[in-house]
Motif scaffolding. Structure first.
Motif, PDB file in Angstrom:
ATOM      1  N   HIS A  39      23.421  31.495  54.199  1.00  0.00           N
ATOM      2  CA  HIS A  39      22.863  30.561  55.183  1.00  0.00           C
ATOM      3  C   HIS A  39      22.407  31.392  56.368  1.00  0.00           C
ATOM      4  O   HIS A  39      23.087  32.334  56.768  1.00  0.00           O
ATOM      5  CB  HIS A  39      23.919  29.549  55.645  1.00  0.00           C
ATOM      6  CG  HIS A  39      24.245  28.528  54.625  1.00  0.00           C
ATOM      7  ND1 HIS A  39      23.444  27.454  54.356  1.00  0.00           N
ATOM      8  CD2 HIS A  39      25.303  28.427  53.786  1.00  0.00           C
ATOM      9  CE1 HIS A  39      23.988  26.715  53.413  1.00  0.00           C
ATOM     10  NE2 HIS A  39      25.108  27.286  53.037  1.00  0.00           N
ATOM     11  N   ARG A  40      21.258  31.036  56.929  1.00  0.00           N
ATOM     12  CA  ARG A  40      20.695  31.784  58.042  1.00  0.00           C
ATOM     13  C   ARG A  40      20.362  30.834  59.182  1.00  0.00           C
ATOM     14  O   ARG A  40      19.768  29.791  58.967  1.00  0.00           O
ATOM     15  CB  ARG A  40      19.440  32.531  57.597  1.00  0.00           C
ATOM     16  CG  ARG A  40      19.705  33.479  56.436  1.00  0.00           C
ATOM     17  CD  ARG A  40      18.433  34.100  55.915  1.00  0.00           C
ATOM     18  NE  ARG A  40      17.903  35.076  56.831  1.00  0.00           N
ATOM     19  CZ  ARG A  40      18.362  36.313  56.964  1.00  0.00           C
ATOM     20  NH1 ARG A  40      19.376  36.720  56.257  1.00  0.00           N
ATOM     21  NH2 ARG A  40      17.816  37.139  57.825  1.00  0.00           N
ATOM     22  N   ALA A  41      20.723  31.229  60.393  1.00  0.00           N
ATOM     23  CA  ALA A  41      20.383  30.450  61.582  1.00  0.00           C
ATOM     24  C   ALA A  41      18.924  30.685  61.943  1.00  0.00           C
ATOM     25  O   ALA A  41      18.279  31.614  61.441  1.00  0.00           O
ATOM     26  CB  ALA A  41      21.268  30.860  62.764  1.00  0.00           C
ATOM     27  N   GLN A  42      18.416  29.852  62.830  1.00  0.00           N
ATOM     28  CA  GLN A  42      17.084  30.077  63.376  1.00  0.00           C
ATOM     29  C   GLN A  42      17.133  31.392  64.160  1.00  0.00           C
ATOM     30  O   GLN A  42      18.020  31.592  64.987  1.00  0.00           O
ATOM     31  CB  GLN A  42      16.715  28.912  64.298  1.00  0.00           C
ATOM     32  CG  GLN A  42      15.288  28.864  64.699  1.00  0.00           C
ATOM     33  CD  GLN A  42      14.373  28.438  63.562  1.00  0.00           C
ATOM     34  OE1 GLN A  42      14.772  28.361  62.415  1.00  0.00           O
ATOM     35  NE2 GLN A  42      13.134  28.188  63.888  1.00  0.00           N
ATOM     36  N   PRO A  43      16.218  32.333  63.930  1.00  0.00           N
ATOM     37  CA  PRO A  43      16.263  33.612  64.641  1.00  0.00           C
ATOM     38  C   PRO A  43      16.035  33.450  66.144  1.00  0.00           C
ATOM     39  O   PRO A  43      15.320  32.563  66.586  1.00  0.00           O
ATOM     40  CB  PRO A  43      15.115  34.408  64.025  1.00  0.00           C
ATOM     41  CG  PRO A  43      14.758  33.713  62.773  1.00  0.00           C
ATOM     42  CD  PRO A  43      15.149  32.283  62.941  1.00  0.00           C
ATOM     43  N   VAL A  44      16.669  34.333  66.911  1.00  0.00           N
ATOM     44  CA  VAL A  44      16.459  34.417  68.355  1.00  0.00           C
ATOM     45  C   VAL A  44      15.631  35.674  68.589  1.00  0.00           C
ATOM     46  O   VAL A  44      15.992  36.756  68.117  1.00  0.00           O
ATOM     47  CB  VAL A  44      17.811  34.515  69.111  1.00  0.00           C
ATOM     48  CG1 VAL A  44      17.579  34.753  70.586  1.00  0.00           C
ATOM     49  CG2 VAL A  44      18.655  33.285  68.861  1.00  0.00           C
ATOM     50  N   THR A  45      14.519  35.540  69.300  1.00  0.00           N
ATOM     51  CA  THR A  45      13.616  36.666  69.525  1.00  0.00           C
ATOM     52  C   THR A  45      13.587  37.038  71.002  1.00  0.00           C
ATOM     53  O   THR A  45      13.400  36.176  71.855  1.00  0.00           O
ATOM     54  CB  THR A  45      12.189  36.310  69.057  1.00  0.00           C
ATOM     55  OG1 THR A  45      12.243  35.958  67.673  1.00  0.00           O
ATOM     56  CG2 THR A  45      11.235  37.478  69.242  1.00  0.00           C
ATOM     57  N   LEU A  46      13.801  38.304  71.279  1.00  0.00           N
ATOM     58  CA  LEU A  46      13.721  38.848  72.633  1.00  0.00           C
ATOM     59  C   LEU A  46      12.537  39.806  72.662  1.00  0.00           C
ATOM     60  O   LEU A  46      12.408  40.660  71.781  1.00  0.00           O
ATOM     61  CB  LEU A  46      15.002  39.608  72.988  1.00  0.00           C
ATOM     62  CG  LEU A  46      16.313  38.847  72.766  1.00  0.00           C
ATOM     63  CD1 LEU A  46      17.486  39.786  72.924  1.00  0.00           C
ATOM     64  CD2 LEU A  46      16.408  37.695  73.724  1.00  0.00           C
ATOM     65  N   ARG A  47      11.665  39.658  73.659  1.00  0.00           N
ATOM     66  CA  ARG A  47      10.463  40.488  73.733  1.00  0.00           C
ATOM     67  C   ARG A  47      10.339  41.179  75.090  1.00  0.00           C
ATOM     68  O   ARG A  47      10.620  40.578  76.112  1.00  0.00           O
ATOM     69  CB  ARG A  47       9.208  39.635  73.560  1.00  0.00           C
ATOM     70  CG  ARG A  47       9.064  38.957  72.251  1.00  0.00           C
ATOM     71  CD  ARG A  47       7.796  38.093  72.220  1.00  0.00           C
ATOM     72  NE  ARG A  47       7.840  37.164  71.119  1.00  0.00           N
ATOM     73  CZ  ARG A  47       7.477  37.454  69.884  1.00  0.00           C
ATOM     74  NH1 ARG A  47       7.037  38.646  69.599  1.00  0.00           N
ATOM     75  NH2 ARG A  47       7.564  36.550  68.933  1.00  0.00           N
ATOM     76  N   VAL A  48       9.886  42.406  75.044  1.00  0.00           N
ATOM     77  CA  VAL A  48       9.414  43.108  76.224  1.00  0.00           C
ATOM     78  C   VAL A  48       7.950  43.382  75.913  1.00  0.00           C
ATOM     79  O   VAL A  48       7.645  44.274  75.101  1.00  0.00           O
ATOM     80  CB  VAL A  48      10.192  44.420  76.482  1.00  0.00           C
ATOM     81  CG1 VAL A  48       9.604  45.147  77.674  1.00  0.00           C
ATOM     82  CG2 VAL A  48      11.673  44.149  76.678  1.00  0.00           C
ATOM     83  N   PRO A  49       7.037  42.584  76.465  1.00  0.00           N
ATOM     84  CA  PRO A  49       5.617  42.682  76.093  1.00  0.00           C
ATOM     85  C   PRO A  49       5.083  44.112  76.133  1.00  0.00           C
ATOM     86  O   PRO A  49       5.284  44.841  77.101  1.00  0.00           O
ATOM     87  CB  PRO A  49       4.918  41.795  77.122  1.00  0.00           C
ATOM     88  CG  PRO A  49       5.966  40.790  77.514  1.00  0.00           C
ATOM     89  CD  PRO A  49       7.257  41.564  77.497  1.00  0.00           C
ATOM     90  N   GLY A  50       4.448  44.486  75.038  1.00  0.00           N
ATOM     91  CA  GLY A  50       3.852  45.813  74.941  1.00  0.00           C
ATOM     92  C   GLY A  50       4.837  46.922  74.654  1.00  0.00           C
ATOM     93  O   GLY A  50       4.449  48.075  74.478  1.00  0.00           O
ATOM     94  N   ARG A  51       6.129  46.627  74.626  1.00  0.00           N
ATOM     95  CA  ARG A  51       7.155  47.670  74.445  1.00  0.00           C
ATOM     96  C   ARG A  51       7.999  47.487  73.197  1.00  0.00           C
ATOM     97  O   ARG A  51       8.267  48.433  72.488  1.00  0.00           O
ATOM     98  CB  ARG A  51       8.092  47.708  75.659  1.00  0.00           C
ATOM     99  CG  ARG A  51       7.427  48.015  76.946  1.00  0.00           C
ATOM    100  CD  ARG A  51       7.053  49.448  76.987  1.00  0.00           C
ATOM    101  NE  ARG A  51       6.522  49.754  78.304  1.00  0.00           N
ATOM    102  CZ  ARG A  51       5.971  50.889  78.587  1.00  0.00           C
ATOM    103  NH1 ARG A  51       5.876  51.820  77.688  1.00  0.00           N
ATOM    104  NH2 ARG A  51       5.487  51.096  79.779  1.00  0.00           N
ATOM    105  N   GLY A  52       8.464  46.241  72.958  1.00  0.00           N
ATOM    106  CA  GLY A  52       9.333  46.055  71.812  1.00  0.00           C
ATOM    107  C   GLY A  52       9.772  44.621  71.617  1.00  0.00           C
ATOM    108  O   GLY A  52       9.563  43.761  72.473  1.00  0.00           O
ATOM    109  N   VAL A  53      10.371  44.398  70.440  1.00  0.00           N
ATOM    110  CA  VAL A  53      10.865  43.079  70.047  1.00  0.00           C
ATOM    111  C   VAL A  53      12.201  43.267  69.340  1.00  0.00           C
ATOM    112  O   VAL A  53      12.368  44.212  68.560  1.00  0.00           O
ATOM    113  CB  VAL A  53       9.882  42.387  69.078  1.00  0.00           C
ATOM    114  CG1 VAL A  53      10.419  41.044  68.611  1.00  0.00           C
ATOM    115  CG2 VAL A  53       8.516  42.232  69.696  1.00  0.00           C
ATOM    116  N   VAL A  54      13.142  42.365  69.616  1.00  0.00           N
ATOM    117  CA  VAL A  54      14.412  42.321  68.904  1.00  0.00           C
ATOM    118  C   VAL A  54      14.561  40.911  68.356  1.00  0.00           C
ATOM    119  O   VAL A  54      14.374  39.941  69.090  1.00  0.00           O
ATOM    120  CB  VAL A  54      15.606  42.650  69.838  1.00  0.00           C
ATOM    121  CG1 VAL A  54      16.931  42.488  69.099  1.00  0.00           C
ATOM    122  CG2 VAL A  54      15.487  44.049  70.402  1.00  0.00           C
ATOM    123  N   VAL A  55      14.879  40.804  67.055  1.00  0.00           N
ATOM    124  CA  VAL A  55      15.097  39.506  66.416  1.00  0.00           C
ATOM    125  C   VAL A  55      16.515  39.490  65.882  1.00  0.00           C
ATOM    126  O   VAL A  55      16.896  40.354  65.073  1.00  0.00           O
ATOM    127  CB  VAL A  55      14.087  39.256  65.270  1.00  0.00           C
ATOM    128  CG1 VAL A  55      14.336  37.904  64.626  1.00  0.00           C
ATOM    129  CG2 VAL A  55      12.655  39.366  65.776  1.00  0.00           C
TER     130      VAL A  55
END
Length: 109
Positions: A39-55
């Motif tokens: 079972h998987r939860a809805q992903p939470v996405t954190l962004r630093v525009p132009g630098r990176g993404v964490v999901v």
């Protein structure tokens, strides 16, 4: 730093058979993410525009264990030599962060 790859079992005695009714945890996103042995939860996405993404995604595995799946995409600096140095810094920082996150927490009174 150590990296271990563990093969996953093909089936699990604790996971319901295909014809059993699946009981979803309240946080489960349901849909196509379920029924594949977890079972998987809805992903939470954190962004630093132009630098990176964490999901970050909460997962309940077929064996009943829970874990956080963390995917990252980080823009590297220009130039091969600089990019390699940047990669080493990223690996070093992730290693330190992982060691802090998996360390048992101290109880406060």
């Amino acid at each position: 730093m150590s990296i271990r790859i563990r093969p996953r079992p093909a089936t699990s005695p604790t996971w319901p058979a295909a014809d059993d009714h699946l009981t979803h945890p309240e946080w489960c996103a349901r849909g196509h993410a379920c029924g594949l042995g977890e079972h998987r939860a809805q992903p939470v996405t954190l962004r630093v525009p132009g630098r990176g993404v964490v999901v970050l995604t909460r997962v309940l595995a077929a064996d009943g264990s829970q874990h956080a799946e963390i995917r990252t995409r980080i823009s590297l600096v220009a130039g091969d030599t600089n990019a390699r140095a940047h990669l080493m810094r990223i690996v070093t920082e992730f290693d330190a962060a992982l060691r802090r996150m998996v360390r048992p927490q101290r109880r406060t009174r």
